[in-house]
Motif scaffolding. Sequence first.
Motif, PDB file in Angstrom:
ATOM      1  N   TYR A  88       0.834  -1.205   0.000  1.00 43.36           N
ATOM      2  CA  TYR A  88       0.000   0.000   0.000  1.00 43.36           C
ATOM      3  C   TYR A  88       0.870   1.258   0.000  1.00 43.36           C
ATOM      4  CZ  TYR A  88      -3.974   3.038   1.072  1.00 43.36           C
ATOM      5  OH  TYR A  88      -4.936   4.010   1.008  1.00 43.36           O
ATOM      6  N   TYR A 132       1.180   4.345  -3.115  1.00 42.22           N
ATOM      7  CA  TYR A 132       0.963   5.786  -2.997  1.00 42.22           C
ATOM      8  C   TYR A 132       2.254   6.573  -2.815  1.00 42.22           C
ATOM      9  CZ  TYR A 132      -4.028   4.975  -2.739  1.00 42.22           C
ATOM     10  OH  TYR A 132      -5.317   4.616  -3.035  1.00 42.22           O
ATOM     11  N   PHE A 191      -6.558   9.584   0.200  1.00 44.63           N
ATOM     12  CA  PHE A 191      -5.987   8.617  -0.746  1.00 44.63           C
ATOM     13  C   PHE A 191      -7.018   8.107  -1.753  1.00 44.63           C
ATOM     14  CE2 PHE A 191      -3.688   8.496   3.222  1.00 44.63           C
ATOM     15  CZ  PHE A 191      -2.377   8.643   2.814  1.00 44.63           C
ATOM     16  N   ILE A 192      -8.172   8.722  -1.777  1.00 47.20           N
ATOM     17  CA  ILE A 192      -9.222   8.303  -2.714  1.00 47.20           C
ATOM     18  C   ILE A 192      -9.598   9.496  -3.568  1.00 47.20           C
ATOM     19  CG2 ILE A 192     -11.558   7.364  -2.913  1.00 47.20           C
ATOM     20  CD1 ILE A 192     -11.230   6.171  -0.150  1.00 47.20           C
ATOM     21  N   ASN A 215     -14.707   9.159  -6.055  1.00 44.54           N
ATOM     22  CA  ASN A 215     -14.923   7.808  -5.510  1.00 44.54           C
ATOM     23  C   ASN A 215     -15.161   7.790  -3.998  1.00 44.54           C
ATOM     24  OD1 ASN A 215     -14.616   6.617  -8.030  1.00 44.54           O
ATOM     25  ND2 ASN A 215     -12.389   6.385  -7.786  1.00 44.54           N
ATOM     26  N   ARG A 216     -14.989   8.900  -3.325  1.00 45.06           N
ATOM     27  CA  ARG A 216     -15.095   8.918  -1.853  1.00 45.06           C
ATOM     28  C   ARG A 216     -16.482   8.506  -1.356  1.00 45.06           C
ATOM     29  NH1 ARG A 216     -11.833  14.643  -1.181  1.00 45.06           N
ATOM     30  NH2 ARG A 216      -9.769  13.788  -1.756  1.00 45.06           N
ATOM     31  N   HIS A 218     -12.843   0.501  -8.016  1.00 43.93           N
ATOM     32  CA  HIS A 218     -12.795   1.895  -8.424  1.00 43.93           C
ATOM     33  C   HIS A 218     -11.354   2.245  -8.795  1.00 43.93           C
ATOM     34  CE1 HIS A 218     -10.841   3.426  -4.759  1.00 43.93           C
ATOM     35  NE2 HIS A 218     -11.593   2.555  -4.094  1.00 43.93           N
ATOM     36  N   ASN A 265      -7.919   4.224  -8.523  1.00 41.72           N
ATOM     37  CA  ASN A 265      -7.033   4.923  -7.609  1.00 41.72           C
ATOM     38  C   ASN A 265      -5.855   5.488  -8.394  1.00 41.72           C
ATOM     39  OD1 ASN A 265      -8.607   3.063  -5.876  1.00 41.72           O
ATOM     40  ND2 ASN A 265      -7.356   3.943  -4.252  1.00 41.72           N
ATOM     41  N   ASP A 276      -1.962   6.203  -8.551  1.00 38.80           N
ATOM     42  CA  ASP A 276      -0.739   5.769  -7.870  1.00 38.80           C
ATOM     43  C   ASP A 276       0.253   6.926  -7.790  1.00 38.80           C
ATOM     44  OD1 ASP A 276       0.420   6.059 -10.349  1.00 38.80           O
ATOM     45  OD2 ASP A 276       0.751   3.926 -10.699  1.00 38.80           O
ATOM     46  N   TRP A 314     -11.365  -3.809  -4.240  1.00 42.82           N
ATOM     47  CA  TRP A 314     -11.263  -3.783  -2.767  1.00 42.82           C
ATOM     48  C   TRP A 314     -12.227  -4.790  -2.153  1.00 42.82           C
ATOM     49  CZ3 TRP A 314      -7.521  -1.347  -0.250  1.00 42.82           C
ATOM     50  CH2 TRP A 314      -6.833  -0.315  -0.926  1.00 42.82           C
TER      51      TRP A 314
END
Length: 796
Positions: A108, A112, A127-128, A132-133, A154, A156, A158, A168
């Motif tokens: 993880y 990021y 981090f979203i 998408n939150r 969804h 993300n 990077d 997820w």
Amino acid sequence: CYSALQGKDQPCEFCTNQIILNNGGAPYRWEHYNPVLNKTYSVTDRIIKWSDGRDVRFEIAFDVSDRKKLEQVLEESGEWYRTMAEDIPAMVTRLSPDMRFTYANDAYCRFYGHSIEGILDKEIDEFIPPENRPLVKEALLSLTPEDPIHKHEHINIDQNGEARWIKWTNRALFDDQGKVKEYLCIGEDISEQKKTEHELRNSEKRSRAIIDAIPDILFLYSHDGYYLDVEVKIDLQLTDKGRQLYKDDSLIGASIEDVLDPAIAEVILSGIETTLRTDSLHFLEYSYIVEGEQRFFEARMVPAGENEVMSIVRDITVSKKVETALKESEERYRDILDTMEEAYYETDLQGNILFFNDAGLRLFGGFTREEAEGISYKKIYVEPEKAFDAYNRVFLTGEPDKGLVLKMIRKDGSTFYGEISIALLKDRDGYVKGFKGIGKDVTERIEHEKRLKYLSMHDQLTDIYNRAYFENELTRYDKGRDYPITIISADLDGLKLINDTMGHDAGDRLLKGCASVLCESLRASDILARVGGDEFSAILLSTDKVTGEEVVRRIRENINKYNLKNEDLPLGVSLGVATAEKADHSLRELFKRADNMMYRDKLYSSSSSRSKIVQSLLAALAERDYITEGHARRLEDLCRAVGEKIELASHQLADLALLAQVHDLGKVGIPDTILFKPGPLTEEEWEVMRGHPEKGFRIAASSPDLAGVADLILKHHERWDGSGYPLGLEKGDIPIECRILGIVDAFDAMTNQRPYNKTKTAQEALKEIEDNAGSQFDPNLVPVFQTVLEEHPEYL
């Protein structure tokens, strides 16, 4: 003390604890492992006052062996799960109930680009992506003890700013009251899977589009001959069974044997079996009656999954009819080709022979059709690279090439010149599959053209270059880079005299001899040409004056060597040489200078050359002595005697004696077949014979030694009555010397052996002379001759 009993320096655990108690007095808890019992005890010690006032150690011990084992298992299990969370490629996070990070594994953090310290206690919103939150939070908040797991996908972003699809799996952990204690979230990067799925969907769309675009019938068969799927674009009524192929659902699940005639069904079932057995594409053709007409179909079968076969069926009735028509047309076409006189050929794109007609097989020396097929163009052309260039040019431009002449090789290895045409060979669909054309043997024409070209540049007699070529070379090298340039001019002396007396064959022999001597004396790079009837010239490139003079000296030396071997017909050559050192001198002017020098040399040497020629002719005449040995001597003696009898002047007597010697000089050029012919001469032969006085005149006139008797030689066959030749003079117009010679020569001819008459006695000869006095002979001289004979009985 236990430690003391074991010989240890340190006190045992019990003694140590006692010391601690004595010093502090407070209760002390510790754990003790009894190796004898293999148990662990939790011990609490304290010091208390006993009733008698003593300090008493009070100790309570509990067996905690099972608990210790459980703690060890839990510790090891926790370590194992931590290790697993760090090592797996998936992203693992743990969130507090308020959705803050309490843990994140290395995967993880790498995704990021943060450290674990930069992630812990941060809200997941950071981090979203904003869009998408709501989805993520709603998914987490929707988890319940009854439904604690939720999955969603969804995008993300990077650490490189790249959008990645993450799948997820969210799990919520609840306490006894049903409240969330923690969220466990595991993320898997499925970007490649998404890409593959996208491509698969596009591929399926393309496949569907292809299927929809194909006008053919598509069948999916099971291994045992049942229709699994059908795609039909046409309306066909099959045989007598009444099924219509455009009703797809009417065929699915049906057996091939129930739909088609047995013979056709057997063909298709066999094709299915072959396709599955070979696991490869299989073709087959069949036909059946459709609406009263025989229709032809082509099926292409390919394996399509386990125990299934896809078949694309096309109606090829029209192409079959066209094929039949083409076949009939091709048969007629082949018949035409086989009756052609020209060779016809076809090749593939690599130049390998596909077909020769009969004329082509004959042209290449009798190949059979089997032998010819597959022969590479490299084996039938002497220069295959030229052939390749021609074929390649036709291929690139699409334009035919006609009239191409190439040297070719026959079966037996002999060569010939072939004139061919080249055009593209196309299949029925218009695609180029090779080349075609016609050809013929043009060897005779090419050789003739070469000969004409050679003759246009060469002198036919001497085989050296001619005047036209010489002029062209003068122009080509004028003002060029090959200076200094020397030009040599040569003139053959006495050629006309030889032609007139000995004939043109002798003159040609002299010309060839001159050309040979010049060629032998010049270098290979020099250009020698016959520029006139008896004139030769040579261009010597990169040759200075000194070298040019050396070449001239070599020519003179070789002429002398030639004359030693050819005394009967010697060479007399006048030479001139001129040199231009720089390109500012015109080669035509240089040629004129060389010519002038040659004529200057001719003035100096011509009399000597002609004298040599005349002497050689006299020698040749003496060698032939066609009458009998001593003929000339007898004539000289008798003529002198007659001249003295009539008191001729001394110079006349000298001329008469010389005339007796050389009067037949012109007969040098008369062929032996005429001169020694035993029978009567024909009119044509007499014409040749009557020409010898004129030839003798020309020979004598060219020589200073004989010029005085040239006129006598010309007139020595004239007759008293004017019937002689060549001028037809009569009586006193005929020189006295000629009249005397006429009587003496006639007597000697009759009394000595000749090929054309019988020998007579002196009396018979005198009688005939007397009979012809006044016609052939001077009547005044005949009695004088009789008197001379009486005074010289040796001639009777």
